[in-house]
Design an enzyme around this catalytic site. Structure first.
Site, PDB file in Angstrom:
ATOM      1  N   HIS A   1       0.830  -1.194   0.000  1.00  0.00           N
ATOM      2  CA  HIS A   1       0.000   0.000   0.000  1.00  0.00           C
ATOM      3  C   HIS A   1       0.876   1.260   0.000  1.00  0.00           C
ATOM      4  CE1 HIS A   1      -3.831  -2.079   1.737  1.00  0.00           C
ATOM      5  NE2 HIS A   1      -3.484  -2.531   0.546  1.00  0.00           N
TER       6      HIS A   1
ATOM      7  N   GLU B   1       1.010   3.880   1.960  1.00  0.00           N
ATOM      8  CA  GLU B   1       1.619   4.314   3.229  1.00  0.00           C
ATOM      9  C   GLU B   1       2.860   3.486   3.529  1.00  0.00           C
ATOM     10  OE1 GLU B   1      -1.412   3.414   2.532  1.00  0.00           O
ATOM     11  OE2 GLU B   1      -2.918   4.278   3.854  1.00  0.00           O
TER      12      GLU B   1
ATOM     13  N   CYS C   1      -5.532   1.647   5.913  1.00  0.00           N
ATOM     14  CA  CYS C   1      -6.269   0.432   6.255  1.00  0.00           C
ATOM     15  C   CYS C   1      -5.934  -0.010   7.674  1.00  0.00           C
ATOM     16  CB  CYS C   1      -5.972  -0.682   5.253  1.00  0.00           C
ATOM     17  SG  CYS C   1      -4.291  -1.314   5.332  1.00  0.00           S
TER      18      CYS C   1
ATOM     19  N   CYS D   1      -1.778  -0.532   7.420  1.00  0.00           N
ATOM     20  CA  CYS D   1      -1.126   0.786   7.325  1.00  0.00           C
ATOM     21  C   CYS D   1      -1.258   1.614   8.605  1.00  0.00           C
ATOM     22  CB  CYS D   1      -1.676   1.547   6.123  1.00  0.00           C
ATOM     23  SG  CYS D   1      -1.171   0.782   4.580  1.00  0.00           S
TER      24      CYS D   1
ATOM     25  N   ALA E   1     -15.067  10.916 -29.609  1.00  0.00           N
ATOM     26  CA  ALA E   1     -14.336  11.818 -30.514  1.00  0.00           C
ATOM     27  C   ALA E   1     -15.334  12.406 -31.502  1.00  0.00           C
ATOM     28  CB  ALA E   1     -13.248  11.060 -31.253  1.00  0.00           C
TER      29      ALA E   1
ATOM     30  N   TRP F   1     -10.408   9.393 -38.366  1.00  0.00           N
ATOM     31  CA  TRP F   1      -9.889  10.326 -37.364  1.00  0.00           C
ATOM     32  C   TRP F   1     -10.513  11.695 -37.536  1.00  0.00           C
ATOM     33  CZ3 TRP F   1      -8.256   7.326 -33.978  1.00  0.00           C
ATOM     34  CH2 TRP F   1      -7.472   6.212 -34.284  1.00  0.00           C
TER      35      TRP F   1
ATOM     36  N   ASP G   1     -14.752  -0.205 -37.262  1.00  0.00           N
ATOM     37  CA  ASP G   1     -13.341   0.195 -37.200  1.00  0.00           C
ATOM     38  C   ASP G   1     -12.354  -0.964 -37.147  1.00  0.00           C
ATOM     39  OD1 ASP G   1     -14.545   2.619 -36.937  1.00  0.00           O
ATOM     40  OD2 ASP G   1     -13.939   2.963 -34.860  1.00  0.00           O
TER      41      ASP G   1
ATOM     42  N   ARG H   1      -0.804   2.140 -27.319  1.00  0.00           N
ATOM     43  CA  ARG H   1       0.397   2.012 -28.145  1.00  0.00           C
ATOM     44  C   ARG H   1       1.357   3.191 -27.983  1.00  0.00           C
ATOM     45  NH1 ARG H   1      -3.781   0.272 -31.009  1.00  0.00           N
ATOM     46  NH2 ARG H   1      -3.966   2.111 -32.332  1.00  0.00           N
TER      47      ARG H   1
ATOM     48  N   GLY I   1     -19.591   4.462 -29.229  1.00  0.00           N
ATOM     49  CA  GLY I   1     -20.378   4.897 -30.373  1.00  0.00           C
ATOM     50  C   GLY I   1     -21.698   5.433 -29.825  1.00  0.00           C
TER      51      GLY I   1
HETATM   52  C1  AOF Z   1      -4.384   1.637   2.062  1.00  0.00           C
HETATM   53  N1  AOF Z   1      -3.424   2.067   1.197  1.00  0.00           N
HETATM   54  O1  AOF Z   1      -2.507   2.178  -0.830  1.00  0.00           O
HETATM   55  C2  AOF Z   1      -4.573   1.091  -0.617  1.00  0.00           C
HETATM   56  C3  AOF Z   1      -5.600   0.715   0.278  1.00  0.00           C
HETATM   57  O2  AOF Z   1      -6.203  -6.723   0.023  1.00  0.00           O
HETATM   58  P1  AOF Z   1      -5.342  -5.709   0.703  1.00  0.00           P
HETATM   59  O3  AOF Z   1      -4.779  -6.155   2.012  1.00  0.00           O
HETATM   60  O4  AOF Z   1      -4.294  -5.139  -0.219  1.00  0.00           O
HETATM   61  O5  AOF Z   1      -6.317  -4.493   1.120  1.00  0.00           O
HETATM   62  C4  AOF Z   1      -7.143  -3.969   0.162  1.00  0.00           C
HETATM   63  C5  AOF Z   1      -7.993  -2.836   0.688  1.00  0.00           C
HETATM   64  O6  AOF Z   1      -7.172  -1.792   1.203  1.00  0.00           O
HETATM   65  C6  AOF Z   1      -8.776  -2.198  -0.457  1.00  0.00           C
HETATM   66  O7  AOF Z   1     -10.000  -2.832  -0.673  1.00  0.00           O
HETATM   67  C7  AOF Z   1      -8.939  -0.794   0.031  1.00  0.00           C
HETATM   68  O8  AOF Z   1     -10.007  -0.702   0.963  1.00  0.00           O
HETATM   69  C8  AOF Z   1      -7.641  -0.540   0.767  1.00  0.00           C
HETATM   70  N2  AOF Z   1      -6.685   0.042  -0.164  1.00  0.00           N
HETATM   71  N3  AOF Z   1      -5.475   1.025   1.587  1.00  0.00           N
HETATM   72  O9  AOF Z   1      -4.262   1.802   3.279  1.00  0.00           O
HETATM   73  C9  AOF Z   1      -3.446   1.811  -0.110  1.00  0.00           C
HETATM   74  N4  AOF Z   1      -4.621   0.789  -1.951  1.00  0.00           N
HETATM   75 ZN    ZN Z   2      -3.045  -0.142   3.824  1.00  0.00          ZN
END
Ligand code: AOF
Ligand code: ZN
Length: 387
Positions: free
Chosen positions: A61, A63, A86, A102, A172, A188, A218, A225, A312
């Site tokens: 994550h 943090e 989290c 985190c 577009a 285009w 298309d 790319r 479209g």
């Molecule tokens: C954070 N920092 O950069 C992100 C978070 O499956 P895990 O353990 O990786 O946890 C996923 C959950 O953590 C995700 O569903 C979302 O709620 C959170 N994402 N949290 O502290 C992060 N990407």
């Molecule tokens: Zn986290």
């Protein structure tokens, strides 16, 4: 920023803008996790100590990455993070060598203050990350650049709260606001810079979606790319309710490079496509057409958080009608198509986006000789313009 903002509020906003900026660069690479940015700074000197962002596929994550970059220098300092840290022992804990959630990693590193842009709606977190920090005596402020952070995490928020990804329509149009009729290859109406921008949008998405008619007209590749971003092509999704597309099309032939998922309605049997092409059926909507909500739910179940719809007229109208479009990006060229052009929303032209109760414009600028205009759905998250 208002003239009455205190120097500290102004500084908070500047550091949060930096955190938002670092997160934006990895949009499209972190699914099913949101792209989060974190900055560790010394509020007294104004020095940025470390920057971190969610890593590819969602771990580590943001943090944790920022704390690793700070290498012990975060003690007593402040973290600015675009999403609530989290607090639960999820994938991060169980699979990656007993890493701390985190919020706990922030406590262990001895940070004094955490500024959070917006809460995480994930029911496993939902305020608990903030509670863990506050419970341990860390000062937490919430809501700095909240609207912008919510739009940045829109895919995650919608997946958690509405069981669907964030939907961005890309259209577009010609100088007179019309779509060029296709003749077996893309026509285009905009110049190379708008087209390059469209490839960046692909790189920032977890899936790119088109309807049957665009594929017939298309025979597109739908990959990214741009030099250096060629490996950032998201999976390709085609809506073809009765599986009428022939297996010879370019997208099917290149499935070994970038996956293809084809959606049809129940009761229709797909022809034999090259190995690797995935077909799925969903129940038809009340009007007999593909149920877009069901398609989006199926993608969200796969972890898709952001879908770019290269729309479209039929598909564009269907998404807007079902209120499933969150952002509309218009690239407008200068050529006048006149009677040969088609309205971008079948019965409606671009004036559809003038309805202020539904849409607000966040960007309207020149891009080389063309124009780039971005609208967001009013009241979906907030109305702060992009920085
Ligand atoms: C954070 N920092 O950069 C992100 C978070 O499956 P895990 O353990 O990786 O946890 C996923 C959950 O953590 C995700 O569903 C979302 O709620 C959170 N994402 N949290 O502290 C992060 N990407
Ligand atoms: Zn986290």
């Amino acid at each position: 920023m208002s003239a009455t903002a205190t120097p500290r509020a102004e500084q908070d906003r500047r550091f949060m803008q930096l955190a938002l900026h670092v997160a934006k660069r990895i949009l499209g690479q972190t699914a099913p996790n949101p792209a989060v940015g974190a900055v560790i700074a010394d509020e007294t000197t104004g020095e940025v100590i470390a920057r971190g962002w969610t890593q590819v596929s969602g771990r580590p994550h943001a943090e944790a990455h920022a704390l690793a970059m700070a290498d012990g220098r975060g003690h007593g300092k402040t973290m600015y993070v675009t999403l609530e840290p989290c607090s639960y022992h999820g994938r991060t804990y169980s699979r990656v060598g007993k890493k701390l959630p985190c919020a706990e990693a922030i406590l262990a590193a001895g940070l004094r203050r955490v500024v959070v842009a917006t809460e995480d709606p994930n029911p496993e977190i939902a305020g608990n990350g903030i509670a863990v920090l506050r419970g341990a005596g860390v000062a937490v402020d919430i809501g700095v650049c909240r609207d912008e952070a919510r739009w940045l995490a829109a895919g995650h928020i919608l997946r958690m709260t509405a069981h669907r990804p964030f939907v961005q329509l890309k259209i577009a149009v010609s100088g007179d606001g019309l779509i060029a009729p296709g003749e077996g290859a893309p026509v285009w109406v905009t110049g190379p810079d708008v087209r390059a921008y469209a490839h960046i949008l692909r790189a920032h998405a977890d899936a790119v979606m088109v309807g049957r008619r665009t594929v017939e007209d298309d025979d597109p590749d739908l990959t990214c790319r741009l030099p250096g971003l060629a490996n950032r092509s998201p999976r390709r999704v085609i809506l073809d309710s009765s599986f009428r597309l022939p297996p010879t099309l370019k997208m099917f032939q290149t499935v070994h490079r970038v996956p293809v998922i084809l959606f049809g309605t129940e009761g229709h049997k797909p022809p034999k496509y090259p190995t690797g092409v995935e077909t799925r059926t969903v129940a038809p909507a009340a009007d007999g057409r593909l149920d877009l909500q069901a398609v989006l739910k199926s993608l969200a179940d796969d972890g898709v958080t952001r879908v770019l719809v290269e729309a479209g007229p039929t598909i564009a109208a269907a998404f807007v009608e079902a209120d499933l479009a969150d952002e509309v990006v218009i690239g407008r060229g200068t050529e006048i198509l006149g009677p040969s052009g088609r309205k971008p929303f079948v019965d409606h032209g671009l004036e559809l986006l003038d309805d202020k109760s539904r849409w607000h414009c966040i960007t309207d600028r020149k891009l080389s000789g063309d124009r780039l205009t971005v609208y967001r759905r009013t009241n979906r998250f907030g109305s702060t313009p992009s920085p």
